[in-house]
Design a protein around this motif. Sequence first.
Motif, PDB file in Angstrom:
ATOM      1  N   ALA A 273       0.694  -1.239  -0.093  1.00  5.33           N
ATOM      2  CA  ALA A 273       0.107   0.005   0.103  1.00  5.33           C
ATOM      3  C   ALA A 273       0.768   1.044  -0.010  1.00  5.33           C
ATOM      4  O   ALA A 273       0.388   2.173  -0.482  1.00  5.33           O
ATOM      5  CB  ALA A 273      -0.911  -0.218   1.063  1.00  5.33           C
ATOM      6  N   GLU A 274       2.017   1.358   0.569  1.00  2.18           N
ATOM      7  CA  GLU A 274       2.851   2.281   0.686  1.00  2.18           C
ATOM      8  C   GLU A 274       3.913   2.552  -0.626  1.00  2.18           C
ATOM      9  O   GLU A 274       4.862   3.202  -0.610  1.00  2.18           O
ATOM     10  CB  GLU A 274       3.473   2.352   1.744  1.00  2.18           C
ATOM     11  CG  GLU A 274       4.752   1.326   2.102  1.00  2.18           C
ATOM     12  CD  GLU A 274       5.027   1.087   3.686  1.00  2.18           C
ATOM     13  OE1 GLU A 274       6.153   0.510   3.893  1.00  2.18           O
ATOM     14  OE2 GLU A 274       4.195   1.428   4.534  1.00  2.18           O
ATOM     15  N   GLY A 275       3.721   1.879  -1.631  1.00  6.22           N
ATOM     16  CA  GLY A 275       4.411   1.767  -3.006  1.00  6.22           C
ATOM     17  C   GLY A 275       4.295   2.790  -3.772  1.00  6.22           C
ATOM     18  O   GLY A 275       4.969   3.172  -5.009  1.00  6.22           O
ATOM     19  N   VAL A 279       2.457   0.900  -6.570  1.00  8.11           N
ATOM     20  CA  VAL A 279       1.194  -0.098  -5.886  1.00  8.11           C
ATOM     21  C   VAL A 279       1.090  -1.272  -6.354  1.00  8.11           C
ATOM     22  O   VAL A 279       0.948  -2.301  -5.949  1.00  8.11           O
ATOM     23  CB  VAL A 279       0.042   0.987  -5.259  1.00  8.11           C
ATOM     24  CG1 VAL A 279      -1.137   0.031  -4.751  1.00  8.11           C
ATOM     25  CG2 VAL A 279       0.611   1.817  -4.057  1.00  8.11           C
ATOM     26  N   ARG A 282       3.640  -3.784  -6.687  1.00  9.73           N
ATOM     27  CA  ARG A 282       3.834  -4.445  -5.507  1.00  9.73           C
ATOM     28  C   ARG A 282       2.698  -5.503  -5.290  1.00  9.73           C
ATOM     29  O   ARG A 282       3.151  -6.553  -4.658  1.00  9.73           O
ATOM     30  CB  ARG A 282       4.031  -3.349  -4.399  1.00  9.73           C
ATOM     31  CG  ARG A 282       5.327  -2.605  -4.231  1.00  9.73           C
ATOM     32  CD  ARG A 282       5.476  -1.817  -3.048  1.00  9.73           C
ATOM     33  NE  ARG A 282       6.919  -1.195  -3.025  1.00  9.73           N
ATOM     34  CZ  ARG A 282       7.293  -0.535  -2.054  1.00  9.73           C
ATOM     35  NH1 ARG A 282       6.539  -0.249  -1.077  1.00  9.73           N
ATOM     36  NH2 ARG A 282       8.307   0.003  -2.049  1.00  9.73           N
ATOM     37  N   ARG A 283       1.531  -4.963  -5.408  1.00  3.81           N
ATOM     38  CA  ARG A 283       0.387  -5.905  -5.213  1.00  3.81           C
ATOM     39  C   ARG A 283       0.469  -7.208  -5.866  1.00  3.81           C
ATOM     40  O   ARG A 283       0.517  -8.371  -5.394  1.00  3.81           O
ATOM     41  CB  ARG A 283      -0.815  -5.257  -5.577  1.00  3.81           C
ATOM     42  CG  ARG A 283      -1.335  -4.168  -4.376  1.00  3.81           C
ATOM     43  CD  ARG A 283      -2.791  -3.874  -4.646  1.00  3.81           C
ATOM     44  NE  ARG A 283      -3.096  -3.073  -3.571  1.00  3.81           N
ATOM     45  CZ  ARG A 283      -3.667  -1.923  -3.748  1.00  3.81           C
ATOM     46  NH1 ARG A 283      -4.205  -1.700  -4.924  1.00  3.81           N
ATOM     47  NH2 ARG A 283      -3.946  -1.081  -2.586  1.00  3.81           N
TER      48      ARG A 283
END
Length: 592
Positions: A273-275, A279, A282-283
Amino acid sequence: MHIVLGPSPEPRGPDGDTAQPPWRAVSLDAGREVSARDFPRGQLAAVVRAVQEGSERPDRIRWVWADTREVYPELLAAGIELARVWDLRLCQRILRTAASASSRGVEYAPAADLSEEREEPAGRVPPPRVDPRQASLFEAPAAQPQPRGPACDQLIRELEAQRRAVSSSPEPHRLNLLLAAESQGGLIAEEMHHEGLPWNRGIHERLLEERLGPRPEEGSRPARMQSLAEHVGRVLGSERLNPDSPQDLLRALNAAGVRVGSTRKWDLMAWAAEGGAHVEERRELIRPVLEYKQLYRLWTANGWHWLDEWVREDRFHAAYVVGGVVTGRWAAHGGGAMQIPRTVRDAVRAEPGHVLTVADASQVEPRILAAMSGDRALAVAGRDHDLYLGIAEIGQRTGSALKDRQAAKIALLGAMYGATSGDSAAMMPHLRRLFPAAIELVERAAEAGERGGQVATWLGRTSPAPDEAWFAAVRDVGTAQAESRSRTLSRSHGRFTRNFVVQGTAAEWALCWMGEIRRRLRAGGPGGSGLRTRMVFFVHDEVVLHGPEEEAEEAHGIVGEAAAAAGRLLFGEAPVDFPLTVAAVGSYAEAK
DNA sequence: TAAGGACGCCAC
DNA sequence: AAACGTGGCGTCCTTA
């Protein structure tokens, strides 16, 4: 009328048989012994049946024994259900703890030692009363030789001691209700264990195959998990990665640039979430990891092994431990009965021509808090079905920060759990302004706990005192480190006692709720002969009944009436409602 | 090799 | 987001 059952003080049977020492039944009328008889242990069910059938009002008999778990299963196997009992072991545990707190004013000197620690020096987990590996789990354990506990005459003295303790206590009516309810809980726990929760093996197997693939060979992963494990290894650039090992997985994640301190689901999601702009990337990276964890959990906790071990003839026979939690909540032993995950609830199916009545009590703990503290505003907030929404409405009207459901819920749960930081703690002043009496009650309980004091529920279940080591550590403020540790321990015990009074009283309400349901099921039906609907599952604030379709409407009415009756039993005419969500369903998954 | 702690996730 | 209460339990991993 009481009938005390226990080992006869005579060492041998009428025919001189020492291998089968007899048992004794003693009838007491107003505490005075009116008759006694010895009989072979093996005839217990026959003796109880004869007494029940020979009595004009069998429901008025209160059977007294050392331990429901030792006796009741074989009665149930013989088709005998009793209306009322007094479980000396369960009652003793409550009285002992109450008497350990001088402030409670309960004087109790046990006449017989019925504590669990007798057989279990470790004293942590109560011994399972059946070996799960044996088929006997699902049969009557009648033939098993039993350790000989205190004899019948001792049990009579113990009953007297317990009754004296109750009548000398400051609140005899409440304490008596608690002990009666706890004893009845003992009956209900065995009845539900005997009955079992309808569990459709075929549906469960289909569900497992859909998600995991066909059942694998012993010792290897299901196909779907195996390919996911390999995929995760490739994505993270760690061939031969074993995702079952948190250490291994954490190393691989860190090596792949996933900066997390643990492999926890929430840590991974927070990292994604903090990407910022990445984001989605990363997910994508953590998605197979999370999916693997999900399947791993399903496979290990509720997979084929679980089915083999716990489901027999399409029933899951959960073993409940009455009062297994310090607060008085029930625990369960084996099979994770109180953590049936949502993902497998679809396997819980009513049998043909039957329905499951799933009754879930809404926001029990805040309602309990309202009743205990006499907080009118909180009671008003709970007039509708959704207490948190009720708070939000009050918040909006008064311009408080508690103006939406989520805020109200977080704030109230935080007050009952002892939150000290974040949104929840920030809401405390607002909560205090709206509901001063309720907040005062939990704060007082917390203060007592921080000092090492004992607190009690509404009916008088007392929290245990901290041990000597705790007091010593709390007193030790010699160094900055010791002082910090002292405060941590003190606060932690404060959170425990804060929650104890609410959680424990909620457990008492639930106990009474079940008792009232049981009574109504027994009394209902044509000619008051009882319904065929049975309680089959319980978890803290939720009850599941299983019965013929044509009884569903009546069952629905019964759970609701019983909830209201439980409220009156505890709190009289206090203006606090205990609404339920009730669903008549074919599958447990359809409820809620 | 058995016991027990750590981990992580499930429930209310 | 979690924090903050009560538990069970399967697995991994260290320790005796």
